[in-house]
Design a protein around this motif. Structure first.
Motif, mmCIF file in Angstrom:
data_model
loop_
_atom_site.group_PDB
_atom_site.id
_atom_site.type_symbol
_atom_site.label_atom_id
_atom_site.label_comp_id
_atom_site.label_asym_id
_atom_site.label_seq_id
_atom_site.Cartn_x
_atom_site.Cartn_y
_atom_site.Cartn_z
ATOM 1 N N GLU A 92 0.825 -1.206 0.000
ATOM 2 C CA GLU A 92 0.000 0.000 0.000
ATOM 3 C C GLU A 92 0.864 1.263 0.000
ATOM 4 O OE1 GLU A 92 -2.785 -0.290 3.220
ATOM 5 O OE2 GLU A 92 -3.927 -1.885 2.237
ATOM 6 N N LEU A 95 2.451 1.656 -3.440
ATOM 7 C CA LEU A 95 1.455 2.191 -4.363
ATOM 8 C C LEU A 95 1.251 3.684 -4.135
ATOM 9 C CD1 LEU A 95 -0.771 2.001 -6.498
ATOM 10 C CD2 LEU A 95 -2.317 1.249 -4.668
ATOM 11 N N ASP A 96 1.082 4.093 -2.888
ATOM 12 C CA ASP A 96 0.888 5.521 -2.590
ATOM 13 C C ASP A 96 2.041 6.362 -3.125
ATOM 14 O OD1 ASP A 96 -1.506 5.086 -1.292
ATOM 15 O OD2 ASP A 96 -0.659 5.239 0.733
ATOM 16 N N SER A 100 1.636 8.560 -6.817
ATOM 17 C CA SER A 100 1.471 10.000 -6.607
ATOM 18 C C SER A 100 2.011 10.737 -7.828
ATOM 19 C CB SER A 100 2.231 10.439 -5.353
ATOM 20 O OG SER A 100 3.635 10.402 -5.592
ATOM 21 N N GLY A 169 -8.816 3.854 -11.340
ATOM 22 C CA GLY A 169 -9.322 2.834 -10.436
ATOM 23 C C GLY A 169 -8.271 2.142 -9.603
ATOM 24 N N LEU A 170 -7.051 2.587 -9.703
ATOM 25 C CA LEU A 170 -5.967 1.973 -8.941
ATOM 26 C C LEU A 170 -6.025 2.492 -7.507
ATOM 27 C CD1 LEU A 170 -3.486 0.173 -9.088
ATOM 28 C CD2 LEU A 170 -2.164 2.149 -9.803
ATOM 29 N N ASP A 171 -6.238 1.570 -6.552
ATOM 30 C CA ASP A 171 -6.355 1.982 -5.164
ATOM 31 C C ASP A 171 -5.825 0.896 -4.236
ATOM 32 O OD1 ASP A 171 -8.330 0.026 -5.149
ATOM 33 O OD2 ASP A 171 -9.981 1.446 -5.050
ATOM 34 N N ALA A 172 -5.923 1.158 -2.939
ATOM 35 C CA ALA A 172 -5.387 0.232 -1.937
ATOM 36 C C ALA A 172 -6.064 -1.132 -2.006
ATOM 37 C CB ALA A 172 -5.520 0.832 -0.544
ATOM 38 N N SER A 173 -7.331 -1.185 -2.373
ATOM 39 C CA SER A 173 -8.000 -2.493 -2.437
ATOM 40 C C SER A 173 -7.388 -3.358 -3.539
ATOM 41 C CB SER A 173 -9.514 -2.337 -2.625
ATOM 42 O OG SER A 173 -9.806 -1.759 -3.870
ATOM 43 N N TYR A 174 -6.957 -2.745 -4.632
ATOM 44 C CA TYR A 174 -6.278 -3.490 -5.692
ATOM 45 C C TYR A 174 -4.952 -4.047 -5.152
ATOM 46 C CZ TYR A 174 -3.873 -4.535 -10.083
ATOM 47 O OH TYR A 174 -3.184 -5.158 -11.090
#
Length: 188
Positions: A92, A95-96, A100, A169-174
């Protein structure tokens, strides 16, 4: 061998690199990336433009070198007590940082000014080193762990592809789903 690979730690070479990198960072925030030129950077760093050209070749390679340094993780991955928790937290955060606007710009710069592939390899090595820490901790707790390359292939590679080419749609759940699929491919 590129000029970046011949740099010796310490001494004048290290001072030049640090002053030029600092000049790039300062000027990026003051005038914006698009306004950067080698003479402007050299003047701010207190070196001649020929020093910059001799060391980095061109502006693109200099920006690539700065980007690789900025993509270097500053801390070890968080330790939460299990492989699933540690790898999920690291993923996570990765990804962050990478998704960014600044992270995406650094990734692009690192790749665009990378004629020999060394910077891409260094960025990959940063991720692998972080993953190795997570896996070693889990193995030390007696947990079964995948190898580093499997984590890179199943978690990091899909994230980077999405960050670079399909960020919608790229987020922490992915990110969590990638880790869960790696650790429990049966979906249980």
């Amino acid at each position: 061998m590129s000029p970046r690979q011949m740099v010796r730690p310490g001494g004048r070479s290290a001072r030049v690199q640090e002053s030029v990198h600092a000049a790039v960072r300062a000027l990026e925030s003051e005038v914006g990336r698009d306004a950067l030129t080698v003479p402007l950077i050299a003047r701010r760093a207190g070196v001649t433009p020929s020093t910059v050209y001799r060391r980095w070749g061109d502006l693109r390679e200099l920006l690539s070198d700065v980007a690789v340094e900025r993509l270097r993780p500053e801390t070890e991955p968080e330790e939460l007590g299990s492989l699933a928790a540690d790898l999920t937290a690291w993923t996570e955060l990765f990804l962050d940082e990478m998704a960014s606007p600044g992270g995406r710009a650094y990734v692009r710069d690192a790749l665009l000014g990378d004629p020999d592939g060394g910077n891409a390899g260094q960025c990959s090595a940063y991720a692998a080193e972080q993953i190795e820490v997570v896996l070693a901790r889990a193995a030390g707790r007696g947990e079964a762990v995948p190898d580093v390359e499997t984590v890179v292939d199943r978690v990091v590679a899909p994230l980077m592809y999405r960050i670079l080419f399909r960020p919608a749609g790229l987020d922490a759940s992915y990110a969590r789903a990638l880790v869960a699929g790696l650790l429990d491919p049966s979906g249980r």
